[in-house]
Design an enzyme around this catalytic site. Sequence first.
Site, PDB file in Angstrom:
ATOM      1  CG  ASN A   1      29.897  34.023  42.515  1.00 39.17           C
ATOM      2  OD1 ASN A   1      31.026  34.346  42.880  1.00 39.17           O
ATOM      3  ND2 ASN A   1      28.938  34.903  42.285  1.00 39.17           N
TER       4      ASN A   1
ATOM      5  NE  ARG B   1      31.995  37.323  40.385  1.00 40.02           N
ATOM      6  CZ  ARG B   1      32.070  37.935  41.558  1.00 40.02           C
ATOM      7  NH1 ARG B   1      31.733  37.311  42.658  1.00 40.02           N
ATOM      8  NH2 ARG B   1      32.472  39.181  41.627  1.00 40.02           N
TER       9      ARG B   1
ATOM     10  CG  HIS C   1      30.226  44.623  40.244  1.00 35.98           C
ATOM     11  ND1 HIS C   1      30.174  45.820  40.907  1.00 35.98           N
ATOM     12  CD2 HIS C   1      30.153  43.665  41.197  1.00 35.98           C
ATOM     13  CE1 HIS C   1      30.079  45.598  42.203  1.00 35.98           C
ATOM     14  NE2 HIS C   1      30.075  44.285  42.410  1.00 35.98           N
TER      15      HIS C   1
ATOM     16  NE  ARG D   1      34.430  46.223  48.620  1.00 39.06           N
ATOM     17  CZ  ARG D   1      33.996  45.558  47.553  1.00 39.06           C
ATOM     18  NH1 ARG D   1      34.401  45.890  46.348  1.00 39.06           N
ATOM     19  NH2 ARG D   1      33.145  44.563  47.694  1.00 39.06           N
TER      20      ARG D   1
ATOM     21  CD  GLU E   1      27.003  39.339  39.419  1.00 41.06           C
ATOM     22  OE1 GLU E   1      26.366  39.430  40.486  1.00 41.06           O
ATOM     23  OE2 GLU E   1      28.201  39.635  39.314  1.00 41.06           O
TER      24      GLU E   1
END
Length: 399
Positions: A7, A93, A182, A243, A386
């Site tokens: 990832n 990923r 996501h 963010r 994940e």
Amino acid sequence: MKILVLNAGSSSLKFQLFNMDDLSVLATGMIEQIGNDIGQAKLACNDDTGGRQETEVSRVISDHSSAIELMTVLLQENGVLTDVNELAGVGHRVVHGGEDFRKPVIITDKVIRSIRELVPLAPLHNPANITGIEVVTAMAPSVPQVAVFDTAFHQSIPQHAYLYALPYKLYEEYKIRRYGFHGTSHAYVSKKAAAYLNCSYKELKIITLHLGNGASAAAIDCGQCVDTSMGFTPLEGLVMGTRSGDLDPAILFYLARETGMDFGALDSLLNKESGLKGICGNNDMRTIGKMAAAGDAQPLLALEIFCYRIKKYIGAYLAVLGGADCVVFTGGIGENDTKVRAKCLHGMERLGVALDLEKNDSQNDGIMEIQKADSRCKILVVPTDEEFEIATQTMELIG
Ligand code: ADP
């Protein structure tokens, strides 16, 4: 045989090595500060006696290629991987799969070309993902590799939900639309929730809330994602660590006119200096929670704004789905922060979502069910994984 999951972020590389027979984790590692003055690598694995063995290295790690070489050395030195050819497959990923990729794929030259064409849509992430693929190809050309896309799960979103109200030709010419991110996590926790509830995934209406440093919500209607809060980029939607999430785009024109800020400065403002950090100077929810509990006004305000935005999205997705069977919390904040969960769901009883505060406060490493007995909608905390999902998808594809 073993499966390696990579990832790669813009300056980091997370990796996990799985035993293919039972998908148990053999080693977990993280390399950070790639390309900076000094990088750090951490590896945790089981030793011969079943105990935990941890290794840390600090040194210059100039690029992702050096990071993958260092990862290989660490895995070999710690005895969890003898040779890269011992790998049955490598799962990557990949952040942006655009409209081309609706599911994971075996990586071929054509797939790499497509991921490269999508670089303008994910300039920080897709190049790191491509480097990861190329370095593994050079090291172990015969090992099959699989790309699992963050955007793929959201490709079922209908056009009325993924298009912005901009001139249609901007979609045709520049592919400006909602992609969502996501996806691996939303897919994983929603399927886990259905299995936990002993229900068919194809019959449930689920709202998933992935609340970590990045945060997003998704509405899943009978196994199909029908809306999500992140958009063309991972900036839209919920308030995040640094963010802003949703805002009036005219603020940017105003700031540019009034302060002379250029595109780079505005980009940095919205992505790196806003969100929780922008409101209270800190982006770590644990610290914010402690400061808010001590009566500090700005952290408390940051918490209120963060939770209010989530509540608005839950309301919107209850309308989109026509009511939900289950709300799922995941991510570092969603899995651990009882106060955030309580604030987000406060006052939703009439909508059929009734949180049991006592159950919400209980601790458990696995799945938790935290609604009141008379709540129409189930409320679950489901730890996301994940890497496990990527390993599973890789196994399925390589057979
Ligand atoms: P990332 O998006 O980087 O994967 P994570 O899912 O690890 O992020 O979530 C990081 C966030 O989770 C941070 O804000 C962190 O403070 C928060 N977090 C982690 N553990 C807890 C906890 N026990 N209580 C409250 N917040 C937590």
